[in-house]
Design a protein around this motif. Structure first.
Motif, short mmCIF file in Angstrom:
data_model
loop_
_atom_site.label_atom_id
_atom_site.label_comp_id
_atom_site.label_asym_id
_atom_site.label_seq_id
_atom_site.Cartn_x
_atom_site.Cartn_y
_atom_site.Cartn_z
N SER A 1 23.52 -13.67 -17.87
CA SER A 1 24.26 -12.76 -18.54
C SER A 1 25.49 -13.44 -19.50
O SER A 1 25.77 -14.68 -19.07
CB SER A 1 24.64 -11.98 -17.78
OG SER A 1 26.55 -11.01 -18.77
N SER B 1 25.46 -4.40 -7.36
CA SER B 1 24.30 -4.00 -9.78
C SER B 1 25.29 -2.79 -9.70
O SER B 1 25.77 -3.22 -11.07
CB SER B 1 23.14 -3.17 -8.59
OG SER B 1 22.46 -3.52 -7.72
N ARG B 2 26.64 -2.63 -9.13
CA ARG B 2 27.20 -1.29 -10.42
C ARG B 2 27.91 -1.97 -10.98
O ARG B 2 28.45 -2.37 -12.20
CB ARG B 2 27.77 -0.25 -9.42
CG ARG B 2 27.24 0.22 -8.84
CD ARG B 2 27.84 2.01 -8.30
NE ARG B 2 29.02 1.35 -7.50
CZ ARG B 2 28.09 1.66 -6.27
NH1 ARG B 2 26.90 2.07 -5.17
NH2 ARG B 2 28.52 1.19 -5.02
N LYS C 1 26.51 -4.20 -14.27
CA LYS C 1 26.34 -3.10 -14.91
C LYS C 1 27.01 -2.28 -15.89
O LYS C 1 26.86 -2.85 -17.17
CB LYS C 1 25.21 -1.85 -14.25
CG LYS C 1 24.79 -0.73 -15.33
CD LYS C 1 24.54 0.22 -14.92
CE LYS C 1 23.93 1.39 -15.49
NZ LYS C 1 23.58 2.89 -15.03
N ASP C 2 28.14 -2.95 -14.94
CA ASP C 2 29.37 -2.25 -15.93
C ASP C 2 30.03 -3.08 -16.72
O ASP C 2 30.96 -3.32 -18.52
CB ASP C 2 30.77 -1.84 -14.45
CG ASP C 2 30.42 -0.47 -14.70
OD1 ASP C 2 29.45 0.23 -14.70
OD2 ASP C 2 31.20 -0.05 -13.52
N PRO D 1 26.35 -4.28 -19.87
CA PRO D 1 24.95 -3.12 -19.29
C PRO D 1 23.39 -4.09 -20.25
O PRO D 1 22.51 -3.84 -19.71
CB PRO D 1 25.65 -2.33 -19.98
CG PRO D 1 27.08 -2.64 -20.93
CD PRO D 1 27.32 -3.71 -20.55
N ARG D 2 23.48 -5.62 -20.25
CA ARG D 2 22.80 -5.80 -21.51
C ARG D 2 22.24 -7.39 -20.26
O ARG D 2 21.10 -7.58 -21.03
CB ARG D 2 22.80 -6.67 -22.55
CG ARG D 2 22.71 -5.71 -23.94
CD ARG D 2 23.12 -6.29 -25.34
NE ARG D 2 22.40 -6.90 -25.59
CZ ARG D 2 20.64 -6.30 -25.95
NH1 ARG D 2 21.33 -4.36 -26.47
NH2 ARG D 2 19.91 -6.84 -26.85
#
Length: 306
Positions: A218, A266-267, A270-271, A274-275
């Motif tokens: 990321s 994981s949440r 993602k927050d 998202p990519r």
């Protein structure tokens, strides 16, 4: 932002409540009405219920024994049990009390859930229990029980967690043999439930004794790494890498977390991004600070006479 957090919290507790009722149904709907037992704390509580002729109901001994175990574990190990664990223990006791009275949901002759093939009863119960406990673990809770005993044994003796779980569950299953009205086949039904539960828990939540190794790709790796360090109390390693297609240098996060921490992390990932690209591998043995300790046994030093 606040409303989304409150909504997420409400969702989590609704799922935990449902999970506790599924867990309760496996016992009060299938195992107990058919005089069966299995491993874990609930297995011990059912043995107590059978031994006392129903005078001490399983849901009451389950709550009392769990409360005592939590107190002992805190005194011996300093374990910080969260509110979700306390909530799940209380709600599971409430669920079993409610389901005990709903005989329409019991697997008995004349009811919708009646199963003529007795051997299928512990299999169905094992699937339900794994689903309930799996959801509890996935959303950061715990049902206590022999998990606490296994953790305490593992802390002070050179015994792996898997061995501690296996031994404690086998001991509980074998307790049925001390009851005059029970026989070897009754213990085998308990072992059937135990095996079914062990196989199913991996499918629901990845195994309650597992840890995870994550590789996170990321551009917002700094925010993710800061969250892991500051909010989760875990370490994170930044690896230097190069994307061969773009020939660009990248930073990759290497993270080791236990099974309970995986859903919340994981949440967050993602927050934040998202990519983000994430690779997840399940590991059965992680040794070091924050995980299991490598043990070689208890050494006793002998004093030499001078």
């Amino acid at each position: 932002m606040l409303n989304s957090k409150v909504g997420q919290l409400i969702k989590e507790y609704l799922i935990l409540t449902l999970a506790c009722f599924i867990f309760g149904l496996s016992w009060e709907g299938f195992m107990i009405p058919n005089g069966m037992s299995a491993g874990g704390m609930m297995g011990l509580c059912t043995v107590i219920q059978y031994a006392t002729g129903g005078f001490i109901q399983a849901q009451y001994s389950y709550f009392v024994l769990n409360a005592l175990l939590v107190l002992i574990a805190v005194a011996a190990m300093g374990i910080g049990f969260g509110f979700k664990t306390i909530y799940c223990i209380v709600m599971s006791s409430v669920a079993m009390g409610v389901l005990e009275k709903l005989t329409a949901l019991h697997c008995i002759d004349g009811s919708f859930f009646f199963v003529q093939e007795t051997v299928l009863i512990p299999i169905i119960a094992g699937v339900l229990e794994a689903t309930g406990i799996g959801l509890v673990l996935r959303y950061g809770g715990s049902t206590g029980g022999t998990d606490i005993v296994a953790l305490m044994v593992n802390k002070y003796w050179p015994v792996s967690l898997s061995t501690a779980f296996l031994v404690s569950d086998l001991i509980v299953c074998s307790l049925l043999l001390f009851l005059p009205e029970k026989c070897f086949s009754d213990m085998c039904y308990g072992l059937t439930e135990l095996v079914t539960f062990s196989l199913m828990i991996d499918m629901v939540v990845g195994g309650k004794k597992s840890s995870y190794q994550l590789l996170v790709f990321s551009d917002k790796y700094v925010e993710i790494a800061d969250h892991i360090i500051n909010n989760m109390g875990r370490g994170v390693t930044v690896l230097k890498a190069q994307g061969w297609f773009t020939k660009r240098d990248k930073n990759v996060l290497l993270i080791l977390i236990n099974q309970k921490e995986f859903p919340s992390l994981s949440r967050v990932i993602k927050d934040v991004d998202p990519r983000a690209f994430m690779s997840v591998s399940k590991t059965n043995s992680v040794y070091g600070e924050g995980f299991d300790e490598i043990k070689t046994g208890v050494r006793i030093k002998k004093k030499k006479d001078e």
